[in-house]
Design a protein around this motif. Sequence first.
Motif, PDB file in Angstrom:
ATOM      1  N   GLN A 185     -14.804   5.230   7.172  1.00 21.58           N
ATOM      2  CA  GLN A 185     -15.148   3.841   6.860  1.00 21.58           C
ATOM      3  C   GLN A 185     -13.979   3.116   6.203  1.00 21.58           C
ATOM      4  O   GLN A 185     -13.728   1.953   6.510  1.00 21.58           O
ATOM      5  N   VAL A 186     -13.265   3.777   5.306  1.00 21.85           N
ATOM      6  CA  VAL A 186     -12.103   3.168   4.659  1.00 21.85           C
ATOM      7  C   VAL A 186     -11.057   2.818   5.707  1.00 21.85           C
ATOM      8  O   VAL A 186     -10.503   1.712   5.704  1.00 21.85           O
ATOM      9  N   ASN A 187     -10.798   3.743   6.597  1.00 19.03           N
ATOM     10  CA  ASN A 187      -9.827   3.519   7.664  1.00 19.03           C
ATOM     11  C   ASN A 187     -10.250   2.330   8.535  1.00 19.03           C
ATOM     12  O   ASN A 187      -9.455   1.419   8.804  1.00 19.03           O
ATOM     13  N   ASN A 188     -11.500   2.314   8.965  1.00 24.40           N
ATOM     14  CA  ASN A 188     -12.004   1.222   9.803  1.00 24.40           C
ATOM     15  C   ASN A 188     -11.968  -0.109   9.065  1.00 24.40           C
ATOM     16  O   ASN A 188     -11.625  -1.142   9.648  1.00 24.40           O
ATOM     17  N   GLN A 189     -12.299  -0.095   7.780  1.00 22.09           N
ATOM     18  CA  GLN A 189     -12.285  -1.332   6.993  1.00 22.09           C
ATOM     19  C   GLN A 189     -10.863  -1.862   6.856  1.00 22.09           C
ATOM     20  O   GLN A 189     -10.631  -3.066   6.964  1.00 22.09           O
ATOM     21  N   LEU A 190      -9.897  -0.967   6.639  1.00 19.37           N
ATOM     22  CA  LEU A 190      -8.502  -1.391   6.552  1.00 19.37           C
ATOM     23  C   LEU A 190      -8.061  -2.026   7.867  1.00 19.37           C
ATOM     24  O   LEU A 190      -7.412  -3.077   7.874  1.00 19.37           O
ATOM     25  N   LEU A 191      -8.417  -1.414   8.991  1.00 25.13           N
ATOM     26  CA  LEU A 191      -8.088  -1.986  10.296  1.00 25.13           C
ATOM     27  C   LEU A 191      -8.684  -3.389  10.437  1.00 25.13           C
ATOM     28  O   LEU A 191      -8.020  -4.323  10.912  1.00 25.13           O
ATOM     29  N   GLU A 192      -9.920  -3.543  10.033  1.00 25.47           N
ATOM     30  CA  GLU A 192     -10.593  -4.840  10.117  1.00 25.47           C
ATOM     31  C   GLU A 192      -9.908  -5.873   9.222  1.00 25.47           C
ATOM     32  O   GLU A 192      -9.693  -7.016   9.628  1.00 25.47           O
ATOM     33  N   GLU A 193      -9.560  -5.488   8.018  1.00 28.87           N
ATOM     34  CA  GLU A 193      -8.906  -6.417   7.086  1.00 28.87           C
ATOM     35  C   GLU A 193      -7.533  -6.839   7.603  1.00 28.87           C
ATOM     36  O   GLU A 193      -7.146  -8.000   7.486  1.00 28.87           O
ATOM     37  N   LEU A 194      -6.790  -5.905   8.175  1.00 32.18           N
ATOM     38  CA  LEU A 194      -5.483  -6.243   8.738  1.00 32.18           C
ATOM     39  C   LEU A 194      -5.633  -7.235   9.883  1.00 32.18           C
ATOM     40  O   LEU A 194      -4.823  -8.151  10.048  1.00 32.18           O
ATOM     41  N   LYS A 195      -6.678  -7.071  10.678  1.00 28.33           N
ATOM     42  CA  LYS A 195      -6.951  -7.999  11.779  1.00 28.33           C
ATOM     43  C   LYS A 195      -7.295  -9.382  11.241  1.00 28.33           C
ATOM     44  O   LYS A 195      -6.820 -10.397  11.742  1.00 28.33           O
ATOM     45  N   GLU A 196      -8.096  -9.417  10.204  1.00 28.14           N
ATOM     46  CA  GLU A 196      -8.561 -10.688   9.621  1.00 28.14           C
ATOM     47  C   GLU A 196      -7.419 -11.508   9.017  1.00 28.14           C
ATOM     48  O   GLU A 196      -7.471 -12.733   9.061  1.00 28.14           O
ATOM     49  N   ILE A 197      -6.417 -10.881   8.468  1.00 28.67           N
ATOM     50  CA  ILE A 197      -5.360 -11.626   7.770  1.00 28.67           C
ATOM     51  C   ILE A 197      -4.177 -11.983   8.659  1.00 28.67           C
ATOM     52  O   ILE A 197      -3.208 -12.571   8.196  1.00 28.67           O
ATOM     53  N   GLN A 198      -4.269 -11.686   9.956  1.00 31.40           N
ATOM     54  CA  GLN A 198      -3.149 -11.964  10.857  1.00 31.40           C
ATOM     55  C   GLN A 198      -2.740 -13.432  10.853  1.00 31.40           C
ATOM     56  O   GLN A 198      -1.567 -13.744  10.973  1.00 31.40           O
ATOM     57  N   SER A 199      -3.667 -14.342  10.727  1.00 35.17           N
ATOM     58  CA  SER A 199      -3.328 -15.761  10.747  1.00 35.17           C
ATOM     59  C   SER A 199      -3.084 -16.320   9.345  1.00 35.17           C
ATOM     60  O   SER A 199      -2.817 -17.500   9.189  1.00 35.17           O
ATOM     61  N   ILE A 243       0.860  -1.181   0.000  1.00 32.09           N
ATOM     62  CA  ILE A 243       0.000   0.000   0.000  1.00 32.09           C
ATOM     63  C   ILE A 243       0.895   1.228   0.000  1.00 32.09           C
ATOM     64  O   ILE A 243       1.484   1.584   1.029  1.00 32.09           O
ATOM     65  N   ASP A 244       1.023   1.840  -1.158  1.00 29.64           N
ATOM     66  CA  ASP A 244       1.834   3.047  -1.270  1.00 29.64           C
ATOM     67  C   ASP A 244       1.004   4.240  -0.801  1.00 29.64           C
ATOM     68  O   ASP A 244      -0.213   4.269  -0.986  1.00 29.64           O
ATOM     69  N   GLU A 245       1.678   5.198  -0.174  1.00 30.61           N
ATOM     70  CA  GLU A 245       1.000   6.390   0.353  1.00 30.61           C
ATOM     71  C   GLU A 245      -0.139   5.986   1.283  1.00 30.61           C
ATOM     72  O   GLU A 245      -1.264   6.464   1.172  1.00 30.61           O
ATOM     73  N   ILE A 246       0.179   5.104   2.219  1.00 30.92           N
ATOM     74  CA  ILE A 246      -0.846   4.579   3.131  1.00 30.92           C
ATOM     75  C   ILE A 246      -1.523   5.684   3.939  1.00 30.92           C
ATOM     76  O   ILE A 246      -2.657   5.534   4.373  1.00 30.92           O
ATOM     77  N   ASP A 247      -0.849   6.808   4.106  1.00 33.23           N
ATOM     78  CA  ASP A 247      -1.464   7.929   4.820  1.00 33.23           C
ATOM     79  C   ASP A 247      -2.731   8.410   4.128  1.00 33.23           C
ATOM     80  O   ASP A 247      -3.607   8.996   4.759  1.00 33.23           O
ATOM     81  N   GLY A 248      -2.873   8.127   2.842  1.00 34.75           N
ATOM     82  CA  GLY A 248      -4.063   8.539   2.107  1.00 34.75           C
ATOM     83  C   GLY A 248      -5.293   7.726   2.449  1.00 34.75           C
ATOM     84  O   GLY A 248      -6.418   8.221   2.365  1.00 34.75           O
ATOM     85  N   VAL A 249      -5.092   6.452   2.852  1.00 33.12           N
ATOM     86  CA  VAL A 249      -6.235   5.604   3.191  1.00 33.12           C
ATOM     87  C   VAL A 249      -6.320   5.311   4.679  1.00 33.12           C
ATOM     88  O   VAL A 249      -7.320   4.763   5.141  1.00 33.12           O
ATOM     89  N   ALA A 250      -5.285   5.655   5.419  1.00 30.78           N
ATOM     90  CA  ALA A 250      -5.269   5.378   6.854  1.00 30.78           C
ATOM     91  C   ALA A 250      -4.813   6.600   7.624  1.00 30.78           C
ATOM     92  O   ALA A 250      -3.972   6.524   8.507  1.00 30.78           O
ATOM     93  N   SER A 251      -5.392   7.726   7.277  1.00 29.36           N
ATOM     94  CA  SER A 251      -4.992   8.949   7.968  1.00 29.36           C
ATOM     95  C   SER A 251      -5.559   8.972   9.378  1.00 29.36           C
ATOM     96  O   SER A 251      -6.537   8.298   9.686  1.00 29.36           O
ATOM     97  N   ALA A 252      -4.924   9.753  10.210  1.00 31.61           N
ATOM     98  CA  ALA A 252      -5.282   9.818  11.628  1.00 31.61           C
ATOM     99  C   ALA A 252      -6.764  10.137  11.806  1.00 31.61           C
ATOM    100  O   ALA A 252      -7.279  11.077  11.211  1.00 31.61           O
ATOM    101  N   ARG A 253      -7.406   9.353  12.630  1.00 32.65           N
ATOM    102  CA  ARG A 253      -8.834   9.575  12.905  1.00 32.65           C
ATOM    103  C   ARG A 253      -9.063  10.806  13.756  1.00 32.65           C
ATOM    104  O   ARG A 253     -10.172  11.292  13.868  1.00 32.65           O
ATOM    105  N   SER A 254      -8.002  11.329  14.323  1.00 37.42           N
ATOM    106  CA  SER A 254      -8.140  12.532  15.139  1.00 37.42           C
ATOM    107  C   SER A 254      -8.496  13.757  14.297  1.00 37.42           C
ATOM    108  O   SER A 254      -8.732  14.811  14.830  1.00 37.42           O
ATOM    109  N   GLY A 255      -8.555  13.561  12.963  1.00 42.11           N
ATOM    110  CA  GLY A 255      -8.962  14.641  12.081  1.00 42.11           C
ATOM    111  C   GLY A 255     -10.380  15.102  12.347  1.00 42.11           C
ATOM    112  O   GLY A 255     -10.799  16.159  11.903  1.00 42.11           O
ATOM    113  N   GLY A 256     -11.137  14.289  13.079  1.00 39.68           N
ATOM    114  CA  GLY A 256     -12.482  14.647  13.530  1.00 39.68           C
ATOM    115  C   GLY A 256     -13.420  15.041  12.416  1.00 39.68           C
ATOM    116  O   GLY A 256     -13.617  14.306  11.463  1.00 39.68           O
TER     117      GLY A 256
END
Length: 160
Positions: free
Chosen positions: A27-41, A5-18
């Motif tokens: 939603q993109v940020n939350n979905q990425l977090l969920e997908e990263l959790k799912e592929i851990q194993s 994922i190049d330029e990951i800051d574009g899809v996973a920017s800080a949620r503190s942006g409010g």
Amino acid sequence: CLVFIDEIDGVASARSGGAQKTQSERQVNNQLLEELKEIQSEDVVVVGATNLLSEVDDAIKRSGRFDERIEGPPPDATAREAILRVHLRDRPVLTEEIEFDRVRELTEGYSASDMELIATNAARQALQQARDQDEIQPVTQAHVEAAIEDTESSLGSWEG
């Protein structure tokens, strides 16, 4: 599987942006977090790249998502000179007149792409001078220094 994922800051920017972030961005940020959790194993390696680590959401940077960080600092003086030489090699250049010690000093904190831009701009200046004087003008120290002066480091102030 390798996911880059190049330029990951574009899809996973800080949620503190409010309020500045749209619902879709959250939603993109939350979905990425969920997908990263799912592929851990799974047998999947995810690599993220950014020039703006401070802009990446803290949850993405936690262990279990991206366990290893590798910093790629800007090129050192020797590398900056080599990069400039590469980008000047197919252009008419008075190489013996280029003060590479001075160039290395003036380009502290510049990226590889900045060095390429300097070479391009120096060549453009030489070409413009050639048009004005109606004769071939090689790239000189003056062209390189003027190009450096016109090129701001894309990295801002680098604290290495």
